[in-house]
Design a protein around this motif. Structure first.
Motif, mmCIF file in Angstrom:
data_model
loop_
_atom_site.group_PDB
_atom_site.id
_atom_site.type_symbol
_atom_site.label_atom_id
_atom_site.label_comp_id
_atom_site.label_asym_id
_atom_site.label_seq_id
_atom_site.Cartn_x
_atom_site.Cartn_y
_atom_site.Cartn_z
ATOM 1 N N PRO A 367 0.833 -1.223 0.000
ATOM 2 C CA PRO A 367 0.000 0.000 0.000
ATOM 3 C C PRO A 367 0.859 1.260 0.000
ATOM 4 N N SER A 368 0.539 2.179 -0.895
ATOM 5 C CA SER A 368 1.266 3.448 -0.952
ATOM 6 C C SER A 368 0.297 4.575 -0.623
ATOM 7 N N GLN A 369 0.555 5.272 0.468
ATOM 8 C CA GLN A 369 -0.334 6.347 0.889
ATOM 9 C C GLN A 369 -0.103 7.565 -0.006
ATOM 10 N N ARG A 370 -1.171 7.983 -0.696
ATOM 11 C CA ARG A 370 -1.038 9.026 -1.711
ATOM 12 C C ARG A 370 -1.327 10.385 -1.094
ATOM 13 N N TYR A 375 -9.354 11.439 2.662
ATOM 14 C CA TYR A 375 -10.150 10.225 2.836
ATOM 15 C C TYR A 375 -11.204 10.473 3.911
ATOM 16 N N TYR A 475 -9.531 -3.035 -2.775
ATOM 17 C CA TYR A 475 -8.171 -2.575 -2.476
ATOM 18 C C TYR A 475 -7.686 -1.603 -3.559
ATOM 19 N N THR A 479 -6.826 2.383 -2.864
ATOM 20 C CA THR A 479 -5.420 2.823 -2.901
ATOM 21 C C THR A 479 -5.026 3.495 -4.211
ATOM 22 N N LYS A 480 -5.815 3.322 -5.274
ATOM 23 C CA LYS A 480 -5.424 3.878 -6.584
ATOM 24 C C LYS A 480 -6.343 4.997 -7.062
ATOM 25 N N LEU A 501 -4.437 1.191 5.444
ATOM 26 C CA LEU A 501 -4.260 1.368 3.995
ATOM 27 C C LEU A 501 -4.081 2.838 3.605
ATOM 28 N N VAL A 502 -4.841 3.736 4.219
ATOM 29 C CA VAL A 502 -4.825 5.133 3.765
ATOM 30 C C VAL A 502 -4.047 6.055 4.708
#
Length: 857
Positions: A367-370, A375, A475, A479-480, A501-502
């Motif tokens: 998971p990459s937190q953008r 959120y 997912y 995440t995207k 995840l976020v």
């Protein structure tokens, strides 16, 4: 008393026999013949004890318990409820003096004369002395056997390698002979008697690295035969068996020969004196089996590891212990070096495999937190307004997308937004509806495309993250997503997983609680208790239809909802309930996901469900998700919950805290396939690598079971050859019911048409009855999936109209056919009572049982 006289006679005979044995023992123990009176004086005190023991054992073991009780009652005892042991003790005490046998009198009456007495003494004494001599000889033999075994055990550690070197030399000659003279066989069918092994030339040392490789080859003989399914089967012999026997025989000869040649002279002399013959190898082998067996196993394992080329060279060198020891050590060093090289190559390959796995899969599932995304988590129970609030924000945004778990919910939001003046498009796998000027979209979560930008993204039912087969779609969306705001709707048990995840820095959390309380009814529900506003929940289409039929026959107006029902039909069924045309709704657990209905009471007709593998109790979250649909705000002051049984247990599930979800599902992506194709180009390898890939902590890989099964139908065909890997997997991944053989065949026929540039075969449509209409609806749905994937939207519009007509037909069948449904005997077709719990009637069951009993008899 039962057989008492017969038992007494047997006890007397046994006592006489024991007295005779006692006399024999007495006479044998005296060197000089004692007088008969001496025997009486010394032993008569034991006579009555011998009788008493014999009598009591006989009578206790051979008299029935009921007869013992009767006997004791006659003596004035109270025996009801008395323990068995105590009963036997009481019986023995009372019966011991019943008609005793006077042993001394019998002995005196049968006293021998003096000559007979002396003759018997002489015979008994001779027998006794002979037995003593035999015991002494046996003891000496045992002693010499122990000395021989002790000698062998002491020599094992020193001589083990020498024995092996000698055996190794013998075996080298054997293997050279076999490799120069034995044919090589190919296995055709080792389990068919009519088939033979096929010769493929001669065995060659160039074909084998180690002896273990040869052991897998067939000798041409049959190892064993058996019979199965009225056929004779056989198992062909490999060299494992004859070589194992050869090593066993050689080990016995080498070790026994060493013992016979090196045993100390005094032990050999003792053996000859005791046995009257020279010590033989056969005798050593017989005595030394435990030691020899251990060495056989060890030597065979050593032989297996020998390199064939070393044995070929060894056979030409005459046996000399020192020279062969030197050759063996050289071979060991070379073997060790080769093993180290093999291990180095294996390690290098493993590292390369790990690098490839990481390159293909590794980065995709971390998971990459953008940054720059806000959120908003909407967390709470069912029916608390979470989705309504998120959609209100999405409607106010310039652009937005709603991601639904079900096609029906996407349709509901599509209709809602357009009716409220917010232009909205629709996209599911089976349909696309364009609306002019629309900057909002409602779609199923699988249709999410990560390259599109929106102001607001709404993701519903986020707890589906944990679903092994569909969870990755959630997912990916979470995440995207490319948006200013991402609204995520879920139950309490997904909170921790979502924050992981976020991240917690850029998150708003809105918590929701029910304003309408849930009340569990204390009385067990019966179908006759059904009232207006009830939603009766069961867990199969068959159960829904059966229950609806019973309710309709009892005068209720009923709506139905189940998973395989067309969404259009489901919507009509819901509207009938909402508008009051029907008073009761019967549904599967599909009712628990996003369907807002004016339900007064949720009734759990069943407490367990079949989950595709086994029948299991409902989980706490499943109970809450379904029960939460009771008590629509503004209509009812409380939501009622009823169960047909186990009310206390089910209430606990409803009220307990759910454990937090700890894993989310991952599945292959297009990026993964792109990286995979740098190394390989076939799906078999892909599935193998997917199985080998250790997914990151907190993730669970999708099983891909259905994709594998479909791939098995096209592996090695033109379909696989003519499609790119991404396209092929896309077709394998299409969301249709792969358990329906008719649909699977339709998919396969369509795939052949696609690669051969032919027209897609039209789906088979039948309006015969409800079941035929439902499968026709699915067939058209699969056809639409394929059309949209091929970009043939214009053609798809026609089939959407066709599907709508079929959905209308399903709705009509539910109105007209269900009432006439009745449970019938699977064997004779007789109508069964509504609550009958078995698939066949009582009469057919009885006939079936009689047939089984006759067959056994």
């Amino acid at each position: 008393m039962q057989n008492l006289e017969s038992i007494r006679e047997k006890a007397i005979e046994e006592t006489k026999m024991k007295i005779e044995e006692d006399i024999s023992h007495f006479l044998a123990s005296h060197k000089e013949c004692p007088a008969f009176q001496d025997y009486l004086s010394e032993r008569s005190g034991f006579f009555q004890q011998i009788w008493l023991n014999t009598w009591l054992n006989k009578v206790t073991n051979n008299i029935l318990r009921s007869h013992k009780k009767s006997f004791l009652r006659s003596k004035g005892y109270e025996v009801e409820g008395v323990d068995k042991k105590i009963l036997n003790k009481m019986f023995r005490n009372e019966v011991r003096n019943e008609r005793p046998f006077h042993v001394r009198e019998w002995v005196q009456e049968n006293a021998p004369d003096e000559q007979e007495w002396e003759t018997r003494h002489r015979k008994e004494r001779e027998r006794y002395l002979k037995e003593m001599e035999e015991r002494l000889t046996a003891s000496k033999r045992k002693g010499v056997q122990k000395e021989i075994l002790y000698f062998l055990e002491q020599k094992v550690e020193d001589q083990e390698l020498n024995w092996y070197l000698e055996l190794r030399y013998i075996f080298s000659k054997k293997i050279v002979s076999d490799l120069n003279s034995k044919p090589k066989y190919k296995q055709i069918d080792p389990f068919a008697l009519e088939d033979k092994l096929e010769e493929q030339g001669m065995l060659s040392n160039h074909d084998f690295t180690t002896v273990s490789d040869i052991l897998k080859e067939f000798t041409g003989s049959i190892h064993k035969k058996s019979e199965q399914w009225e056929r004779n089967l056989w198992e062909y012999e490999t060299y494992q068996f004859p070589y194992e026997r050869f090593i066993s025989s050689c080990t016995e000869n080498v070790i026994s020969s060493y013992v016979c040649e090196n045993l100390p002279a005094d032990i050999l002399v003792s053996y000859k004196e005791i046995y009257g013959r020279e010590l033989s190898q056969e005798q050593v082998i017989k005595w030394a089996q435990p030691v020899i067996l251990k060495e056989k196993t060890l030597f065979f394992n050593w032989i297996r590891e020998e390199y064939v080329v070393d044995l070929m060279e060894l056979a030409a060198v005459p046996f000399d212990i020192e020279e062969h020891l030197s050759l063996y050590r050289t071979a060991l060093e070379k073997r060790l070096q080769l093993k180290e090289e093999e291990e180095a190559l294996l390690k290098e390959k493993q590292e390369e495999d790990a690098r490839i796995l990481h390159d293909i899969f590794g980065q995709e599932y971390s998971p990459s937190q953008r940054k720059g995304i806000e959120y908003v988590l909407h967390i709470g129970e069912t029916n608390t307004g979470k989705t309504h609030k998120a959609l209100t924000r999405m409607k106010a945004a310039e652009s937005g997308i709603y991601l639904a778990p079900l096609r029906l919910l996407a349709l509901e939001v599509f209709d809602k937004l357009n009716s409220e003046g917010v232009p909205c498009r629709l996209k599911t796998g089976e349909e696309e509806k364009e609306v002019g000027g629309a900057r909002h979209m409602a779609c199923t979560v699988e249709m999410f495309h990560e390259k599109n930008d929106y102001e607001v993204v709404v993701i519903d039912e986020a707890q589906m993250l944990a679903d092994q087969d569909r969870g990755f779609s959630w997912y990916k969306a979470i995440t995207k997503a490319r948006a200013k705001e991402v609204h995520i709707i879920g139950s309490e048990n997904v909170r921790t997983l979502l924050l992981g995840l976020v991240g917690e820095e850029q998150v708003q959390i809105h918590n929701y609680e029910r304003e309408i309380p849930l009340q569990v009814e204390k009385k067990e529900f019966k179908l006759k208790h059904a009232k207006q506003g009830d939603a009766i929940v069961c867990f199969s289409r068959k159960k829904v239809l059966d229950t609806a039929s019973r309710l309709q026959n009892n005068g209720h107006k009923v709506s139905m909802i189940y998973g395989s029902m067309p969404p259009e039909t489901r919507k009509k069924q819901m509207m009938q309930f909402i508008t009051g045309k029907t008073k009761v709704i019967v549904a599967t657990d599909a009712i628990g996901m996003g369907l807002n209905l004016p339900i007064r009471r949720i009734v759990f007709l069943e407490n367990d469900k079949f989950d595709g593998t086994r029948r299991r109790l409902l989980t706490s979250q499943e109970v809450k998700q379904i029960a939460g649909r009771a008590g629509r705000k503004g209509i009812y002051e409380a939501g009622k919950i009823a169960f047909t049984k186990d009310i206390k247990k089910m209430t606990h599930l409803l009220t307990q805290d759910d454990p937090s979800l700890k894993t989310f599902a991952i599945a292959p992506t297009s990026n993964v396939f792109e990286r995979f194709q740098r190394y390989y180009h076939d799906l078999d390898t892909f599935f193998e690598l997917w199985d080998r890939y250790d997914s990151p902590y907190g993730t669970e890989k999708a099983s891909l079971t259905e994709e594998r099964e479909l791939y098995g139908l096209v592996r090695g065909t033109d379909i696989e050859a003519r499609l790119s890997l991404n396209d092929l997997y896309g077709f394998l991944h299409l969301p249709f019911s792969k358990k329906e053989n008719k649909l699977t065949q339709q998919w396969l026929d369509s795939m052949h048409a696609i690669v051969n540039d032919e027209e897609l075969p039209e789906p088979d449509i039948s309006n015969k009855n409800l079941e035929h209409k439902e499968i026709s609806y699915k067939a058209v749905g699969l056809h639409l999936l394929l059309l949209y994937r091929l970009g043939r939207q214009t053609e798809a519009y026609y089939w959407e109209r066709t599907r709508q007509e079929i959905a209308d037909g399903v709705h009509e069948s539910l109105r007209t056919e269900v009432k006439g449904l009745s449970k019938k005997c699977r064997n004779c077709g007789k109508k069964l009572p509504p609550n009958f719990g078995f698939p066949i009637c009582d009469r057919c069951h009885a006939l079936k049982r009689k047939r089984r009993e006759r067959k056994k008899g």
